[in-house]
Design an enzyme around this catalytic site. Sequence first.
Site, PDB file in Angstrom:
ATOM      1  N   HIS A 118       0.826  -1.212   0.000  1.00  0.00           N
ATOM      2  CA  HIS A 118       0.000   0.000   0.000  1.00  0.00           C
ATOM      3  C   HIS A 118       0.862   1.264   0.000  1.00  0.00           C
ATOM      4  CE1 HIS A 118      -3.048   2.944   1.053  1.00  0.00           C
ATOM      5  NE2 HIS A 118      -2.291   3.298   2.074  1.00  0.00           N
ATOM      6  N   THR A 175     -10.087   1.199  10.422  1.00  0.00           N
ATOM      7  CA  THR A 175      -9.888   0.229   9.337  1.00  0.00           C
ATOM      8  C   THR A 175     -11.062   0.267   8.369  1.00  0.00           C
ATOM      9  OG1 THR A 175      -8.620  -1.176  10.831  1.00  0.00           O
ATOM     10  CG2 THR A 175      -9.454  -2.200   8.814  1.00  0.00           C
TER      11      THR A 175
END
Length: 184
Positions: A118, A175
Amino acid sequence: MKSPLPLILLTASYLIFVLKLGPKYMETRKPFKLTTFITVYNILQVTYSCALLFIGLNLISTYGLLSSSCLMETEDTKWNVTVGIYYYFFAKVTELMDTIFFVLRKKYNQVTFLHIYHHSLMMWATWISLKYEPSYGTVFLGTLNSFVHIIMYTYYALSAFPDLTKYLWWKKYITMMQLVPFNV
């Protein structure tokens, strides 16, 4: 921005450190505490993310949420969007420090493939956008990401203080917020 070489060297250095040199260096050492340093870092990330959110919201309020392709034909608009994406790119570079802190604190469970992928991908995707076609279409996602980072880095800054951890019930929602852009 002329050449990808600096970014290639940065990415290679990052990967070599977080995957090989850092863990090897930390092998015989105790984890570094870094509490004050990381707290200051997180506060700076919150501040910078607030600035990016302001820039993004200003662009959206000026040009609309979804602009027409002819909007980017004006030099003024193209300049404003390009500058905003450049600031966003700088944030992606500084966020590589997250992984380095995990390594220095021996929090290897945080150094996952997804985490490394990421951070590397976001930095490269932003660079490619800047290099080849700064697009207004990326402004919304960058603005949304900056908002999530304000929440996320605020959580990280507060979690450095053990007395506050019992009040930080909202970690699981961070999240969920991070996944929202993938569902937009």
